[in-house]
Motif scaffolding. Structure first.
Motif, mmCIF file in Angstrom:
data_model
loop_
_atom_site.group_PDB
_atom_site.id
_atom_site.type_symbol
_atom_site.label_atom_id
_atom_site.label_comp_id
_atom_site.label_asym_id
_atom_site.label_seq_id
_atom_site.Cartn_x
_atom_site.Cartn_y
_atom_site.Cartn_z
ATOM 1 N N MET A 1 43.315 24.189 76.851
ATOM 2 C CA MET A 1 44.400 24.732 76.021
ATOM 3 C C MET A 1 44.087 26.180 75.705
ATOM 4 O O MET A 1 43.009 26.493 75.190
ATOM 5 C CB MET A 1 44.504 23.928 74.707
ATOM 6 N N ASP A 41 49.266 28.848 76.704
ATOM 7 C CA ASP A 41 50.081 27.688 76.360
ATOM 8 C C ASP A 41 50.853 27.906 75.063
ATOM 9 O O ASP A 41 51.927 27.326 74.862
ATOM 10 C CB ASP A 41 49.189 26.460 76.203
ATOM 11 N N GLN A 76 54.743 28.289 74.066
ATOM 12 C CA GLN A 76 55.260 27.874 72.769
ATOM 13 C C GLN A 76 54.909 28.922 71.706
ATOM 14 O O GLN A 76 53.836 29.520 71.751
ATOM 15 C CB GLN A 76 54.651 26.526 72.372
ATOM 16 N N ASN A 101 61.847 26.641 71.846
ATOM 17 C CA ASN A 101 60.401 26.376 71.898
ATOM 18 C C ASN A 101 59.636 27.182 70.857
ATOM 19 O O ASN A 101 58.493 27.587 71.082
ATOM 20 C CB ASN A 101 59.860 26.684 73.303
ATOM 21 N N VAL A 118 52.617 19.802 67.106
ATOM 22 C CA VAL A 118 51.882 19.283 68.265
ATOM 23 C C VAL A 118 52.178 20.190 69.455
ATOM 24 O O VAL A 118 53.333 20.308 69.893
ATOM 25 C CB VAL A 118 52.292 17.833 68.580
ATOM 26 N N LYS A 120 51.737 21.422 73.406
ATOM 27 C CA LYS A 120 51.499 20.843 74.732
ATOM 28 C C LYS A 120 50.986 21.907 75.700
ATOM 29 O O LYS A 120 51.318 23.084 75.578
ATOM 30 C CB LYS A 120 52.781 20.215 75.267
ATOM 31 N N GLN A 121 50.197 21.465 76.645
ATOM 32 C CA GLN A 121 49.743 22.347 77.703
ATOM 33 C C GLN A 121 50.861 22.498 78.730
ATOM 34 O O GLN A 121 51.876 21.804 78.686
ATOM 35 C CB GLN A 121 48.492 21.766 78.365
ATOM 36 N N ARG A 122 50.645 23.367 79.691
ATOM 37 C CA ARG A 122 51.682 23.624 80.678
ATOM 38 C C ARG A 122 51.971 22.406 81.558
ATOM 39 O O ARG A 122 53.051 22.305 82.140
ATOM 40 C CB ARG A 122 51.273 24.818 81.550
ATOM 41 N N GLY A 124 52.286 19.484 80.385
ATOM 42 C CA GLY A 124 53.020 18.523 79.565
ATOM 43 C C GLY A 124 52.158 17.645 78.696
ATOM 44 O O GLY A 124 52.671 16.924 77.836
ATOM 45 N N GLN A 125 50.832 17.718 78.880
ATOM 46 C CA GLN A 125 49.928 16.911 78.073
ATOM 47 C C GLN A 125 49.704 17.570 76.706
ATOM 48 O O GLN A 125 49.711 18.800 76.589
ATOM 49 C CB GLN A 125 48.586 16.762 78.792
ATOM 50 N N VAL A 126 49.517 16.743 75.674
ATOM 51 C CA VAL A 126 49.215 17.281 74.346
ATOM 52 C C VAL A 126 47.882 18.015 74.406
ATOM 53 O O VAL A 126 46.886 17.479 74.911
ATOM 54 C CB VAL A 126 49.159 16.166 73.287
ATOM 55 N N GLY A 127 47.878 19.248 73.889
ATOM 56 C CA GLY A 127 46.665 20.061 73.972
ATOM 57 C C GLY A 127 46.020 20.355 72.642
ATOM 58 O O GLY A 127 44.810 20.615 72.569
#
Length: 405
Positions: A1, A41, A76, A101, A118, A120-122, A124-127
């Motif tokens: 992240m 991110d 974001q 965003n 919250v 997210k990384q690029r 799509g996972q929560v970072g």
């Protein structure tokens, strides 16, 4: 992240009658490019986006244009209000910007979920989870009680702020547990902490009467992104608690600072690295000090260093005991051929001011206003008639002040 940390933009600032619009435009353009180059991110702006609660229309336009430009970067935005920002003004476009965003946190609310973001990384996972704390006004977290001393109020306020951070951190930990995700928790803040170095452009407004919040009262954030102090610095030498500082010099005593953008890399193990990116200087500021002879020499040396295609803003501090009623004209003549604009000429008193009390070992508090004025007049070469007129005017001012009391 990867997160970029900045603060204290002060869009719309007027600097001694000059607009900073061009500098802020250049800064926003550079930042958008940097976000793309760094593949960030998220970008955190830790307060004081605007210089006043009623910024000019062009500053609001810059704000919205920047957010639109950022959309192409898939980065974001987390924007926190500072003590200069208007809660109502930021809230005007808050819901609209959420569609772009962008998370705008304008004030502390009773619903703590509104301050948890919250990220997210690029992929799509929560970072990361952000405990997004803006500038805290005492009324947001504290209830006054009758009979409290100033010390009691300060202690209560400190405890209330610490409790607010602790509650947010606990909720962030609960989110990690509920979702089964091992991600870092990031904190933000817009306040003064113990041991930081200030500049003259930092307004002496802290959190109520709380002049400095103790570092050990913060929860165990993996990174704490702070704003309000314009000088970039670590807090208490800690790598993970930092002020990014302002992106442009907001006063002449910041002119020699290298402004910074912080690149923060984190993973499931926490903070991995903080990389400093030097921000280009978009408007050169220089402060010169000395007597007229020394200034003449400094101007001669400065002529060889200046960019002939750009105007440099100057502050001149003239150190002299002699009185010049044409001081600004003298200074202007010294730099008439240089690509500079003199924004401020300050007359710095020399040995005579110190001599007002030094002779008898007196201190200023021991003297009456009349005695101070008489001592000061004694240092000037004035006729008896001039002294009499000045004494009369001084007595009139004192009389009006006493009536006002």
């Amino acid at each position: 992240m990867r997160i970029l940390h900045t603060s204290d933009w002060h869009l719309g600032q007027h600097f001694m009658g000059r607009t900073r619009q061009a500098e802020h435009r250049a800064w926003c353009h550079w930042l958008v490019q940097t976000v793309q180059e760094q593949q960030a991110d998220a970008l955190i702006i830790a307060g004081d986006l605007f210089d006043t609660g009623t910024p000019p229309s062009y500053a609001r336009e810059q704000y919205h244009d920047f957010i639109l430009q950022m959309q192409a970067s898939d980065c974001q935005l987390v924007i926190l209000a500072g003590n200069h920002d208007s809660v109502a003004m930021l809230n005007e476009s808050k819901n609209l910007l959420a569609r772009l965003n962008t998370h705008v946190i304008s004030a502390v609310t009773d619903n703590l979920d509104e301050q948890l973001v919250v990220l997210k990384q690029r992929d799509g996972q929560v970072g990361a989870i952000v405990c997004a704390v803006p500038y805290i006004r005492p009324r947001d977290v504290q209830r006054s009680r009758a009979g409290q001393s100033a010390e009691d109020k300060q202690s209560d306020l400190q405890q209330a702020i610490a409790a607010h951070y602790a509650q947010l951190f606990a909720k962030a930990e609960a989110i990690r547990t509920q979702q089964g995700i091992a991600v870092p928790i990031i904190g933000t803040g817009h306040l003064t902490t113990v041991g930081v170095s200030l500049t003259e452009s930092v307004r002496e407004i802290y959190v109520g009467t709380l002049t400095a919040f103790p570092t050990d009262a913060f929860p165990a954030f993996d990174y704490l992104a702070l704003g309000h102090i314009h000088r970039p610095q670590k807090v208490a030498g800690l790598e993970h608690i930092r002020y990014s500082g302002s992106p442009i010099a907001l006063s002449f005593d910041e002119a020699k600072q290298q402004k910074q953008l912080l690149v923060v890399d984190l993973n499931v193990a926490g903070l991995q690295a903080v990389t400093v990116l030097d921000i280009p200087c978009f408007q050169r500021l220089i402060s010169l000090a000395g007597n007229l002879n020394e200034l003449e020499q400094q101007f001669a040396e400065l002529a060889e260093q200046l960019d002939q295609d750009a105007i440099t803003w100057l502050e001149i501090q003239v150190q002299a005991d002699d009185y010049y009623n044409d001081l600004e004209e003298r200074v202007t003549a010294l730099c008439a051929e240089l690509p500079v604009e003199v924004l401020r000429v300050r007359r710095m008193r020399g040995t005579k001011v110190a001599g007002l009390t030094a002779e008898k070992g007196e201190i200023l508090a021991e003297l009456t206003p009349q005695e101070v004025f008489a001592k000061r007049l004694h240092e000037e070469e004035l006729s008896a008639e001039q002294v009499s007129v000045l004494h009369g005017l001084h007595n009139q001012v004192l009389a009006r002040l006493q009536e006002a009391e």
